[in-house]
Design an enzyme around this catalytic site. Structure first.
Site, PDB file in Angstrom:
ATOM      1  N   TYR A 132       8.990  -7.322  -1.799  1.00 56.04           N
ATOM      2  CA  TYR A 132       8.381  -6.041  -2.185  1.00 56.04           C
ATOM      3  C   TYR A 132       8.805  -5.659  -3.607  1.00 56.04           C
ATOM      4  O   TYR A 132       9.762  -6.221  -4.144  1.00 56.04           O
ATOM      5  CB  TYR A 132       8.647  -4.934  -1.162  1.00 56.04           C
ATOM      6  CG  TYR A 132      10.010  -4.299  -1.039  1.00 56.04           C
ATOM      7  CD1 TYR A 132      10.554  -3.498  -2.037  1.00 56.04           C
ATOM      8  CD2 TYR A 132      10.724  -4.424   0.138  1.00 56.04           C
ATOM      9  CE1 TYR A 132      11.774  -2.868  -1.885  1.00 56.04           C
ATOM     10  CE2 TYR A 132      11.961  -3.803   0.308  1.00 56.04           C
ATOM     11  CZ  TYR A 132      12.478  -3.025  -0.711  1.00 56.04           C
ATOM     12  OH  TYR A 132      13.691  -2.394  -0.554  1.00 56.04           O
TER      13      TYR A 132
ATOM     14  N   THR B   8       0.819  -1.221   0.000  1.00 59.34           N
ATOM     15  CA  THR B   8       0.000   0.000   0.000  1.00 59.34           C
ATOM     16  C   THR B   8       0.850   1.267   0.000  1.00 59.34           C
ATOM     17  O   THR B   8       0.418   2.298   0.497  1.00 59.34           O
ATOM     18  CB  THR B   8      -0.945   0.019   1.228  1.00 59.34           C
ATOM     19  OG1 THR B   8      -0.130   0.006   2.406  1.00 59.34           O
ATOM     20  CG2 THR B   8      -1.882  -1.165   1.238  1.00 59.34           C
TER      21      THR B   8
ATOM     22  N   TYR C 241       4.526   5.694   5.190  1.00 56.30           N
ATOM     23  CA  TYR C 241       3.828   5.888   3.912  1.00 56.30           C
ATOM     24  C   TYR C 241       2.808   7.022   4.037  1.00 56.30           C
ATOM     25  O   TYR C 241       1.822   6.900   4.761  1.00 56.30           O
ATOM     26  CB  TYR C 241       3.108   4.599   3.470  1.00 56.30           C
ATOM     27  CG  TYR C 241       4.024   3.433   3.134  1.00 56.30           C
ATOM     28  CD1 TYR C 241       5.402   3.587   2.990  1.00 56.30           C
ATOM     29  CD2 TYR C 241       3.508   2.154   2.945  1.00 56.30           C
ATOM     30  CE1 TYR C 241       6.231   2.523   2.687  1.00 56.30           C
ATOM     31  CE2 TYR C 241       4.334   1.083   2.633  1.00 56.30           C
ATOM     32  CZ  TYR C 241       5.691   1.275   2.512  1.00 56.30           C
ATOM     33  OH  TYR C 241       6.509   0.214   2.211  1.00 56.30           O
TER      34      TYR C 241
HETATM   35  N1  NAP Z   1      10.066  -2.498   2.873  1.00 57.80           N
HETATM   36  C1  NAP Z   1      10.408  -1.596   1.970  1.00 57.80           C
HETATM   37  O1  NAP Z   1      11.438  -0.896   2.080  1.00 57.80           O
HETATM   38  C2  NAP Z   1       9.534  -1.414   0.779  1.00 57.80           C
HETATM   39  C3  NAP Z   1       9.986  -0.688  -0.336  1.00 57.80           C
HETATM   40  C4  NAP Z   1       9.134  -0.584  -1.445  1.00 57.80           C
HETATM   41  C5  NAP Z   1       7.878  -1.166  -1.399  1.00 57.80           C
HETATM   42  N2  NAP Z   1       7.447  -1.842  -0.282  1.00 57.80           N
HETATM   43  C6  NAP Z   1       6.103  -2.488  -0.199  1.00 57.80           C
HETATM   44  O2  NAP Z   1       5.914  -3.327  -1.336  1.00 57.80           O
HETATM   45  C7  NAP Z   1       4.733  -2.916  -2.025  1.00 57.80           C
HETATM   46  C8  NAP Z   1       4.837  -3.207  -3.491  1.00 57.80           C
HETATM   47  O3  NAP Z   1       5.955  -2.603  -4.078  1.00 57.80           O
HETATM   48  P1  NAP Z   1       5.861  -1.332  -5.038  1.00 57.80           P
HETATM   49  O4  NAP Z   1       4.628  -0.563  -4.754  1.00 57.80           O
HETATM   50  O5  NAP Z   1       7.170  -0.634  -4.891  1.00 57.80           O
HETATM   51  O6  NAP Z   1       5.872  -1.951  -6.506  1.00 57.80           O
HETATM   52  P2  NAP Z   1       5.101  -3.109  -7.287  1.00 57.80           P
HETATM   53  O7  NAP Z   1       4.089  -3.765  -6.444  1.00 57.80           O
HETATM   54  O8  NAP Z   1       6.158  -3.934  -7.914  1.00 57.80           O
HETATM   55  O9  NAP Z   1       4.415  -2.281  -8.472  1.00 57.80           O
HETATM   56  C9  NAP Z   1       3.339  -1.424  -8.268  1.00 57.80           C
HETATM   57  C10 NAP Z   1       2.942  -0.830  -9.610  1.00 57.80           C
HETATM   58  O10 NAP Z   1       2.518  -1.892 -10.472  1.00 57.80           O
HETATM   59  C11 NAP Z   1       1.232  -1.597 -10.994  1.00 57.80           C
HETATM   60  N3  NAP Z   1       0.489  -2.863 -11.084  1.00 57.80           N
HETATM   61  C12 NAP Z   1      -0.070  -3.575 -10.091  1.00 57.80           C
HETATM   62  N4  NAP Z   1      -0.656  -4.684 -10.563  1.00 57.80           N
HETATM   63  C13 NAP Z   1      -0.477  -4.666 -11.912  1.00 57.80           C
HETATM   64  C14 NAP Z   1      -0.879  -5.525 -12.947  1.00 57.80           C
HETATM   65  N5  NAP Z   1      -1.569  -6.650 -12.702  1.00 57.80           N
HETATM   66  N6  NAP Z   1      -0.531  -5.195 -14.226  1.00 57.80           N
HETATM   67  C15 NAP Z   1       0.172  -4.070 -14.496  1.00 57.80           C
HETATM   68  N7  NAP Z   1       0.574  -3.225 -13.528  1.00 57.80           N
HETATM   69  C16 NAP Z   1       0.257  -3.503 -12.249  1.00 57.80           C
HETATM   70  C17 NAP Z   1       0.589  -0.657 -10.009  1.00 57.80           C
HETATM   71  O11 NAP Z   1      -0.367   0.144 -10.706  1.00 57.80           O
HETATM   72  P3  NAP Z   1      -1.755   0.675 -10.029  1.00 57.80           P
HETATM   73  O12 NAP Z   1      -1.417   1.159  -8.655  1.00 57.80           O
HETATM   74  O13 NAP Z   1      -2.191   1.707 -10.977  1.00 57.80           O
HETATM   75  O14 NAP Z   1      -2.722  -0.491  -9.968  1.00 57.80           O
HETATM   76  C18 NAP Z   1       1.796   0.136  -9.522  1.00 57.80           C
HETATM   77  O15 NAP Z   1       2.083   1.190 -10.429  1.00 57.80           O
HETATM   78  C19 NAP Z   1       4.610  -1.440  -1.653  1.00 57.80           C
HETATM   79  O16 NAP Z   1       3.343  -0.930  -1.919  1.00 57.80           O
HETATM   80  C20 NAP Z   1       4.971  -1.493  -0.192  1.00 57.80           C
HETATM   81  O17 NAP Z   1       3.894  -1.983   0.600  1.00 57.80           O
HETATM   82  C21 NAP Z   1       8.271  -1.982   0.788  1.00 57.80           C
END
Ligand code: NAP
Length: 256
Positions: A180, A6, A41
């Site tokens: 992630y 999220t 966040y």
């Molecule tokens: N612990 C850490 O340091 C850390 C760092 C980074 C992230 N995180 C966590 O990991 C989560 C996920 O990582 P992230 O947000 O960096 O990247 P991600 O999940 O790899 O990618 C998210 C992106 O992909 C798109 N997307 C989602 N499903 C899709 C699909 N089926 N087809 C095409 N595009 C799609 C989303 O678009 P829409 O939103 O438009 O649907 C968004 O733009 C974060 O939200 C966070 O909770 C943790």
């Protein structure tokens, strides 16, 4: 095994906010039980939105949030957890994670507070994020009464650095790897994914990426999706599993 991240959710108002809430609720209805957020966040706005979205679904959800390193002092850990719980509108969280390692505050002090949170029922489990093998071992050793259950790290078919050491270590120690950015933050390498494999399994590129990333046993994934259509696609990503031969072929194709 496929939950919901999220990051960057909860910053908007109006229709977009309503859509983000709908997307999370749809994911829960489709069985995506693990929801991950963090106090950092949107300065708490993600937690507030998640809280709103799960209000009628608390028992269906495994709720994970994260604590920022500037709050790793004993009293700050307790205060931060209580503030997250309040924003989320729940009585406890299921998983409380250290967002990044701290160079300033000894892990023993932070984990003493984490154990207090387990003892008082504020969190069920303790996890870490962005910890290397050595830091993960220190975290484990600093938890005499609890188990370290997870390490949240970047992992996707295009981001493979954990494979050398951390992934096998977590597999051996039975520590879940929460992947992630499993969709490489939305940069889905469509042209590099073999079309015949997509056709064979009837999967989209995003689904194949999620299927691949959750193939090794300790890995679960938390793709972020602000749109209902993406959530529905992600929820169906592991309805079928790719074969070991295809898993290996894909791994090799994306090695470099
Ligand atoms: N612990 C850490 O340091 C850390 C760092 C980074 C992230 N995180 C966590 O990991 C989560 C996920 O990582 P992230 O947000 O960096 O990247 P991600 O999940 O790899 O990618 C998210 C992106 O992909 C798109 N997307 C989602 N499903 C899709 C699909 N089926 N087809 C095409 N595009 C799609 C989303 O678009 P829409 O939103 O438009 O649907 C968004 O733009 C974060 O939200 C966070 O909770 C943790």
């Amino acid at each position: 095994m496929v939950g919901m991240g999220t990051y960057a959710i909860g910053n908007s108002t109006g229709e977009q906010r309503a859509n983000e809430i709908k997307a999370i609720q749809r994911g829960i209805e489709l069985g995506m039980r693990l929801i991950d957020t963090a106090e950092v966040y949107g300065h708490g706005r993600s937690e507030t939105l998640v809280g709103e979205a799960i209000r009628d679904y608390r028992e269906d959800v495994f709720l994970a949030t994260k604590l920022s390193p500037e709050h790793f002092g004993y009293d700050d850990v307790i205060k931060s957890c209580e503030a997250s719980i309040q924003r989320l509108g729940v009585k406890f969280v299921d998983l409380y994670q250290l967002h990044w390692p701290s160079e300033r505050i000894p892990i023993q002090e932070t984990m003493r507070a984490m154990e207090e949170l387990v003892a008082t029922g504020k969190t069920r489990y303790v996890g870490v994020s962005n910890f290397n093998v050595e830091q993960t071992m220190q975290a484990q050793e600093s938890l005499p009464k609890s188990e370290l259950v997870s390490n949240q790290v970047r992992y996707s078919i295009t981001s493979r650095s954990i494979e050398a050491e951390l992934l096998p270590f977590c597999g051996k120690e039975k520590i879940a790897v929460i992947a992630y950015s499993p969709l490489d933050t939305g940069n889905i390498p469509i042209s590099r994914i073999p079309k015949e494999m997509l056709d064979k399994y009837g999967m989209t590129p995003a689904q194949l990426m999620l299927n691949w990333v959750t193939y090794p046993e300790p890995v679960v994934a938390i793709p972020k999706a602000g749109r209902v259509s993406h959530v529905e696609e992600n929820a169906a990503a592991i309805d079928a599993r790719i074969s070991e031969a295809d898993y290996r072929a894909l791994s090799k194709r994306f090695e470099k």
